[in-house]
Design a protein around this motif. Structure first.
Motif, short mmCIF file in Angstrom:
data_model
loop_
_atom_site.label_atom_id
_atom_site.label_comp_id
_atom_site.label_asym_id
_atom_site.label_seq_id
_atom_site.Cartn_x
_atom_site.Cartn_y
_atom_site.Cartn_z
N CYS A 22 -12.08 -3.16 0.05
CA CYS A 22 -12.33 -1.87 -0.58
C CYS A 22 -13.78 -1.43 -0.36
CB CYS A 22 -12.07 -1.94 -2.09
SG CYS A 22 -10.38 -2.37 -2.54
N LYS A 60 -3.77 -0.85 6.38
CA LYS A 60 -4.80 -0.35 5.48
C LYS A 60 -4.61 1.15 5.36
CE LYS A 60 -8.46 0.31 8.97
NZ LYS A 60 -8.65 1.75 8.76
N GLU A 61 -5.26 1.73 4.35
CA GLU A 61 -5.23 3.19 4.19
C GLU A 61 -6.35 3.80 5.03
OE1 GLU A 61 -3.55 3.62 -0.29
OE2 GLU A 61 -5.21 2.22 0.01
N PRO A 71 -7.14 -2.45 -6.75
CA PRO A 71 -7.94 -2.75 -5.58
C PRO A 71 -7.69 -4.22 -5.21
CG PRO A 71 -9.32 -2.69 -7.55
CD PRO A 71 -7.95 -2.23 -7.96
N ILE A 113 0.81 -1.22 0.00
CA ILE A 113 0.00 0.00 0.00
C ILE A 113 0.85 1.28 0.00
CG2 ILE A 113 -1.95 -1.13 1.11
CD1 ILE A 113 -1.17 0.21 3.73
N ASP A 121 -8.01 9.13 0.99
CA ASP A 121 -6.56 8.93 1.14
C ASP A 121 -6.07 7.87 0.15
OD1 ASP A 121 -3.90 8.96 2.44
OD2 ASP A 121 -4.51 7.01 3.20
N SER A 122 -6.81 6.80 0.01
CA SER A 122 -6.43 5.72 -0.89
C SER A 122 -6.41 6.19 -2.33
CB SER A 122 -7.40 4.54 -0.73
OG SER A 122 -7.00 3.46 -1.53
N ASP A 180 -8.88 0.31 1.73
CA ASP A 180 -9.24 1.16 2.87
C ASP A 180 -9.96 0.37 3.95
OD1 ASP A 180 -11.55 0.80 1.39
OD2 ASP A 180 -12.21 2.89 1.51
N SER A 212 -4.65 -0.78 -3.34
CA SER A 212 -5.63 0.14 -2.78
C SER A 212 -6.53 -0.66 -1.86
CB SER A 212 -6.46 0.78 -3.90
OG SER A 212 -5.66 1.61 -4.71
N LEU A 229 -14.41 3.79 -2.59
CA LEU A 229 -13.08 3.63 -3.16
C LEU A 229 -13.16 2.99 -4.54
CD1 LEU A 229 -10.03 3.69 -3.12
CD2 LEU A 229 -10.03 1.60 -1.74
N HIS A 251 -11.20 6.18 1.89
CA HIS A 251 -11.22 6.10 0.43
C HIS A 251 -10.57 7.32 -0.23
CE1 HIS A 251 -14.99 8.44 1.06
NE2 HIS A 251 -14.73 8.93 -0.13
N SER A 266 -3.42 8.40 -2.96
CA SER A 266 -2.21 7.58 -3.00
C SER A 266 -2.07 6.88 -4.35
CB SER A 266 -2.24 6.55 -1.87
OG SER A 266 -1.06 5.80 -1.82
#
Length: 468
Positions: A222, A178-179, A216, A143, A184-185, A170, A168, A226, A182, A188
């Motif tokens: 996810c 995890k991120e 994903p 990630i 932030d992901s 979240d 990806s 996201l 959604h 990124s």
């Protein structure tokens, strides 16, 4: 003589490739020329008038393959988890979701935290891919953007054609991996796409061996928000997509319980099925859902070995091929313990034969007309296509995987028999090759397909660059 781009590499000998499913074409005593950009500019019988002129002009610079050897396109691996290479061959006793928690997430988190470890693992991974003849690979990373750039750089420097996916996710059963959400992901993923492309922007286009891939992990990790945003990002940035689809009963039921629909419908509604998308496994897809993949030009990474460990049923390969689904092979390291696509080819054939055996036995007691009549088995020639030209097409590499003018010279030199020492190379033994030998036979190629290993690989090139 017709004028051509100056020749950087010339080889004379037997060429073997698969221009179509099930068709192994053996081009004996051919001349092949490659330009300084790594593209094939000429392929023809060495006995033709134009070939003889080239041979006379180029003289000793023409590399002549010894008898008992041939050129073959490099393999394509459509599904490999790069950080999981670190613990390849362990932990395969657990069900998928437990295995992810116990091994995969921990390893990926560890490699994200230690850049020196990432560099060590990924450089070694690139070396191993070259050893086993893999010239193009579709990679799942981690990630963290910086770690995935280390992965991309390792492949570019080694000369391996690589499609690199920053995960990806979240949502996660491991709270520390995890991120944060959604948004932030998505940021990124956008950042990785831009930085990955910029890392090779200064190179000539034909020397850019890496591409970013929107990744994903799979639906359970996810959120709907996201996935929707990633579908939009794929379209706006013209970026490929990869994920896992219908891999295991537990994962499939999880998605249905949480989302109310199958995961293929989740991907479809979020614009994550289409040309440029590769979905791994797909073992629990129905006939109708296979048709949906074909209609959307979505490719499948068939991973027969890892399916045996983590899926309760095999992928319906023959049905997918009959419906026109683009299919290639994946090692799925570390869900599969072997990084060698030759292992994937052999397992693909073995699995299909078991499926056909089961079908035939059931047909003996079924009412007439109630069972399939076409064989579900594939043969080695079809598997060789999937590992070369089929895999290239699934990756969108239209000009790769075969020997034709305009194609990238992505090739491996396979040696079967040493006529100087009168012995087979590596694990191969031949007892009927005497003074009347007239050239490579299909039986010799099949023997290599069944039994060959890294000792038979005498050379390898990607985009005309020699790696071995």
């Amino acid at each position: 003589m017709t004028n051509v781009t100056p020749v950087a590499f010339a080889v004379r000998g037997t060429l073997v490739h698969c221009p179509a499913l099930g068709n192994v074409e053996v081009l004996k005593d051919h001349l092949l020329l490659v330009d300084d950009r790594g593209f094939i500019t000429y392929v023809s019988s060495a006995a033709s008038e134009s070939s003889l002129q080239y041979i006379n002009q180029l003289g000793s610079t023409v590399r002549t393959l010894p008898p008992g050897s041939f050129m073959l396109p490099t393999f394509c691996d459509l599904h490999l988890h790069a950080p999981q290479f670190m613990y390849q061959g362990t932990g395969l006793d657990l069900p998928l979701m437990q295995w992810l928690n116990e091994y995969a997430y921990k390893a990926e988190e560890s490699i994200d935290e230690h850049a020196d470890l990432a560099e060590k693992v990924y450089k070694r991974l690139a070396q191993r891919l070259i050893e086993v003849g893999t010239g193009a690979v579709l990679l799942f990373g981690t990630i963290k953007t910086d770690t995935n750039l280390i992965l991309a750089n390792a492949m570019q420097e080694a000369g391996v054609r690589a499609f690199v996916g920053k995960l990806s996710m979240d949502k996660s059963s491991r709270p520390t991996y995890k991120e944060s959400g959604h948004e932030d992901s998505l940021r990124s993923a956008q950042d990785f796409i831009e930085r990955c492309r910029n890392s090779v922007a200064s190179l000539d286009e034909h020397r850019r061996l890496i591409e970013p891939v929107i990744t994903p992990r799979f639906v359970p990790t996810c959120s709907d928000e996201l996935l929707e945003n990633l579908g939009g990002l794929s379209k706006s940035s013209s970026t490929r997509v990869q994920s896992h689809l219908a891999e295991s009963y537990e994962a499939a039921e999880w998605v249905k319980a949480e989302r109310g629909i199958d995961d293929i419908r989740v991907f479809q509604k979020n614009n994550l099925l289409g040309k440029g998308t590769v979905q791994a496994h797909c073992t629990f897809l129905t006939s109708e859902e296979l048709e949906l993949l074909a209609t959307n030009h979505t490719a499948v990474a068939h991973c027969p070995l890892s399916n045996a460990y983590f899926s309760e049923k095999p992928f319906p390969l023959r049905e997918a091929l009959d419906k026109g689904v683009p299919v290639g092979l994946g090692s799925d390291v570390a869900g599969g313990y072997s990084i060698d696509i030759m292992s994937s080819m052999r397992h693909a054939v073995a699995t299909s034969r078991m499926r056909e055996g089961t079908r035939a036995l059931e047909a003996k007691t079924a009412p007439v007309g109630d069972s399939e009549t076409n064989s579900l088995a594939i043969e080695w020639k079809e598997a060789l296509f999937l590992s070369t030209r089929g895999g290239a097409l699934a990756l969108g590499l239209e000009n790769s995987g075969e020997f034709k003018v305009g194609a990238s010279f992505d090739a491996q030199h396979i040696s079967l028999y040493d006529f100087g020492g009168l012995t087979g190379v590596g694990p191969l033994d031949f007892f009927d090759l005497g003074p009347n030998y007239t050239g490579l036979t299909m039986d010799m190629i099949e023997k290599w397909w069944c039994m060959g290993d890294v000792r038979n690989r005498a050379g390898m090139w990607v985009q005309g660059n020699k790696l071995i």
